[in-house]
Design a protein around this motif. Structure first.
Motif, mmCIF file in Angstrom:
data_model
loop_
_atom_site.group_PDB
_atom_site.id
_atom_site.type_symbol
_atom_site.label_atom_id
_atom_site.label_comp_id
_atom_site.label_asym_id
_atom_site.label_seq_id
_atom_site.Cartn_x
_atom_site.Cartn_y
_atom_site.Cartn_z
ATOM 1 N N PRO A 169 0.826 -1.215 0.000
ATOM 2 C CA PRO A 169 0.000 0.000 0.000
ATOM 3 C C PRO A 169 0.856 1.259 0.000
ATOM 4 N N ALA A 170 0.347 2.309 -0.614
ATOM 5 C CA ALA A 170 1.125 3.533 -0.808
ATOM 6 C C ALA A 170 1.592 4.153 0.495
ATOM 7 N N GLN A 171 0.816 3.962 1.557
ATOM 8 C CA GLN A 171 1.146 4.619 2.824
ATOM 9 C C GLN A 171 2.247 3.916 3.603
ATOM 10 N N VAL A 172 2.735 2.778 3.115
ATOM 11 C CA VAL A 172 3.762 2.035 3.849
ATOM 12 C C VAL A 172 5.044 2.850 3.994
ATOM 13 N N ASP A 173 5.462 3.516 2.929
ATOM 14 C CA ASP A 173 6.704 4.294 2.985
ATOM 15 C C ASP A 173 6.640 5.370 4.061
ATOM 16 N N GLN A 174 5.521 6.054 4.157
ATOM 17 C CA GLN A 174 5.374 7.090 5.176
ATOM 18 C C GLN A 174 5.358 6.462 6.571
ATOM 19 N N TRP A 175 4.685 5.324 6.698
ATOM 20 C CA TRP A 175 4.633 4.624 7.984
ATOM 21 C C TRP A 175 6.028 4.203 8.430
ATOM 22 N N ILE A 176 6.861 3.731 7.517
ATOM 23 C CA ILE A 176 8.231 3.329 7.847
ATOM 24 C C ILE A 176 9.004 4.501 8.438
ATOM 25 N N VAL A 177 8.833 5.674 7.867
ATOM 26 C CA VAL A 177 9.528 6.862 8.367
ATOM 27 C C VAL A 177 8.959 7.298 9.711
ATOM 28 N N GLU A 178 7.630 7.387 9.814
ATOM 29 C CA GLU A 178 6.995 7.874 11.034
ATOM 30 C C GLU A 178 7.287 6.971 12.234
ATOM 31 N N ARG A 179 7.350 5.695 11.999
ATOM 32 C CA ARG A 179 7.502 4.725 13.084
ATOM 33 C C ARG A 179 8.958 4.274 13.252
ATOM 34 N N SER A 180 9.894 4.926 12.590
ATOM 35 C CA SER A 180 11.322 4.602 12.701
ATOM 36 C C SER A 180 11.568 3.104 12.529
ATOM 37 N N VAL A 181 10.953 2.535 11.518
ATOM 38 C CA VAL A 181 11.107 1.110 11.220
ATOM 39 C C VAL A 181 12.525 0.847 10.745
ATOM 40 N N THR A 182 13.159 -0.172 11.298
ATOM 41 C CA THR A 182 14.514 -0.531 10.884
ATOM 42 C C THR A 182 14.538 -1.747 9.969
ATOM 43 N N SER A 183 13.500 -2.578 10.019
ATOM 44 C CA SER A 183 13.463 -3.748 9.144
ATOM 45 C C SER A 183 12.023 -4.200 8.964
ATOM 46 N N LEU A 184 11.758 -4.740 7.790
ATOM 47 C CA LEU A 184 10.414 -5.223 7.463
ATOM 48 C C LEU A 184 10.547 -6.450 6.576
ATOM 49 N N VAL A 185 10.105 -7.595 7.090
ATOM 50 C CA VAL A 185 10.118 -8.844 6.317
ATOM 51 C C VAL A 185 8.687 -9.363 6.267
ATOM 52 N N ILE A 186 8.194 -9.595 5.055
ATOM 53 C CA ILE A 186 6.831 -10.080 4.854
ATOM 54 C C ILE A 186 6.887 -11.421 4.142
ATOM 55 N N LEU A 187 6.226 -12.409 4.728
ATOM 56 C CA LEU A 187 6.120 -13.723 4.102
ATOM 57 C C LEU A 187 4.690 -13.921 3.613
ATOM 58 N N LYS A 188 4.575 -14.452 2.406
ATOM 59 C CA LYS A 188 3.287 -14.861 1.853
ATOM 60 C C LYS A 188 3.394 -16.331 1.493
ATOM 61 N N ASP A 189 2.568 -17.164 2.146
ATOM 62 C CA ASP A 189 2.614 -18.614 1.938
ATOM 63 C C ASP A 189 4.025 -19.166 2.161
ATOM 64 N N GLY A 190 4.728 -18.594 3.119
ATOM 65 C CA GLY A 190 6.051 -19.088 3.500
ATOM 66 C C GLY A 190 7.207 -18.549 2.701
ATOM 67 N N ASN A 191 6.939 -17.744 1.670
ATOM 68 C CA ASN A 191 7.994 -17.163 0.836
ATOM 69 C C ASN A 191 8.108 -15.658 1.087
ATOM 70 N N ILE A 192 9.303 -15.132 0.874
ATOM 71 C CA ILE A 192 9.528 -13.706 1.084
ATOM 72 C C ILE A 192 8.835 -12.911 -0.022
ATOM 73 N N ALA A 193 7.889 -12.066 0.393
ATOM 74 C CA ALA A 193 7.194 -11.187 -0.543
ATOM 75 C C ALA A 193 7.743 -9.765 -0.476
ATOM 76 N N ILE A 237 -1.497 -4.385 4.692
ATOM 77 C CA ILE A 237 -0.492 -5.134 3.929
ATOM 78 C C ILE A 237 -0.989 -6.549 3.639
ATOM 79 N N ALA A 238 -1.526 -7.221 4.675
ATOM 80 C CA ALA A 238 -1.996 -8.589 4.500
ATOM 81 C C ALA A 238 -3.089 -8.685 3.441
ATOM 82 N N ASN A 239 -3.981 -7.700 3.429
ATOM 83 C CA ASN A 239 -5.072 -7.726 2.461
ATOM 84 C C ASN A 239 -4.645 -7.334 1.055
ATOM 85 N N SER A 240 -3.451 -6.768 0.941
ATOM 86 C CA SER A 240 -3.011 -6.272 -0.383
ATOM 87 C C SER A 240 -2.182 -7.295 -1.157
#
Length: 387
Positions: A80-104, A383-386
């Motif tokens: 989703p488009a708002q993810v980039d802003q969320w990463i900055v606002e929340r000082s995210v250092t890492s983001l790993v997303i798995l879909k059906d066990g694979n890295i998405a 993210i999960a729904n997208s």
């Protein structure tokens, strides 16, 4: 007069030498105390969260000698488009997303990298829950309704007298514990100083004396409850926590890097928040729980424990987030949506219906502000729904 000056000089020299000797012997404690005081400083927090072993006592949690369980790459997600802003606002250092066990999706921010072993904070509580489930299944701890004092008599006559293992798993112990991170005199910050100065976490837990409710009647987030669970586990098995977690959970999962625990001055693992792993390895934990405890070709955590521990069973308010056995259940969650959560933005989010696991680490100094937790959950759902 000269004799007086000579004696004064000698006394001063003795005092200087004594101070130097004390400083030499206590320099590690002083270093750790200074580390606690600057742990969350704006200019140091990101580095600190990936290098906790530079400032605290630690013990390894061996990953075993087996091969790493591979994480394949699936179709890369369009987030989703708002993810980039969320990463900055929340000082995210890492983001790993798995879909059906694979890295998405996999990304690292604020100068951090894939190999960083990041502090879990309270995500560690969910790992302890998994270990408890294995020991219950093995019959080492036959009943959750046994009082904790049956295993740890040293807790008798204190705040935990009368609390069952189940009460403590649910954080419904009724024990008074001030969790205000912004108050230097709160219980959580006093505990941090015990850890930094090489004191005893067991002693700190046993010294709790106040209660505000009968066990099992009221839910209140109480981090020291998790340490009491670790005391029960160590008493029931006669083994240190790092060894048990390695044998029962970490080695079977086939992680990329050996985790480590922060410890107190007696080598006792900081069970309630001291695990350090890579974000990929946090994601593996999420995938194992998405698969009902099955991972790397084996049933690691009993499926019935996964089911019981990830539903809202604690006496939380009806209009509030739910809590199970050291796992969180978002408000309005459908079956199979739950998460591990730690301060400053550490999460393992599982959405079984969508086949999605989200592991994220952060250094969010605004994590306690109103709406932040809800914003994070909403982002995970989006993210999960997208994908």
């Amino acid at each position: 007069m000269r004799n007086t000056l000579r004696w004064s000089a000698r006394i001063l020299l003795v005092l200087v030498l004594a101070t130097a000797i004390v400083g030499f012997w206590q320099r590690e404690q002083i270093t750790r105390l200074l580390a606690v005081n600057s742990l969350f400083a704006e200019d140091r927090i990101v580095h600190n969260f990936s290098h906790m072993d530079e400032a605290f006592l630690t013990v390894p949690v061996p990953r075993g000698i087996g091969a790493t369980t591979e994480l394949g790459y699936g179709a890369q997600a369009t987030l989703p488009a708002q993810v980039d802003q969320w990463i900055v606002e929340r000082s995210v250092t890492s983001l790993v997303i798995l879909k059906d066990g694979n890295i998405a999706h996999e990304s690292y921010h604020l100068g951090t990298g894939q190999d960083d072993r990041r502090i879990s904070w309270s995500v560690a509580k969910s790992y302890l829950s998994a270990l408890m489930g294995v020991l219950v299944d093995e019959g080492v701890i036959p009943s959750l309704d046994a009082p904790v004092t049956q295993y740890v008599p040293g807790l008798a006559d204190g705040a935990y007298d009368g609390a069952s293992i189940r009460n403590v798993l649910n954080m419904a112990s009724g024990v008074v514990f001030d969790e205000d991170y912004l108050d230097p005199q709160s219980d959580i910050n006093k505990m941090g100083r015990v850890l930094a100065l090489g004191g005893s976490m067991d002693g700190f837990a046993a010294a709790r004396s106040g209660t505000f409710a009968a066990p099992g009647t009221v839910w209140q987030y109480t981090s020291i409850d998790t340490h009491v669970l670790s005391m029960v586990i160590r008493a029931a098995t006669g083994e240190p926590l790092a060894k048990l977690l390695s044998e029962k959970i970490i080695t079977p999962m086939g992680l990329e890097y050996a985790p480590y625990y922060l410890t107190d001055g007696f080598g006792v693992a900081f069970a309630l928040g001291g695990l350090n792993l890579t974000t990929r390895d946090y994601a593996r934990m999420g995938q194992m729980y998405l698969q009902n405890g099955y991972y790397n070709g084996q049933q690691i955590v009993p499926a019935n424990w996964v089911a019981a521990s990830t539903v809202s069973s604690a006496p939380t308010a009806q209009d509030a987030i739910g809590y199970g056995y050291q796992w969180w259940v978002p408000q309005g969650a459908p079956e199979g949506e739950f998460m591990a959560r730690g301060i400053y933005g550490q999460y393992i989010y599982i959405n079984r219906a969508r086949g999605v696991v989200i592991a994220t680490n952060a250094a969010d100094r605004k994590f306690r502000e109103a709406g932040v937790s809800d914003q994070n959950i909403a982002m995970f759902r989006s993210i999960a729904n997208s994908i």
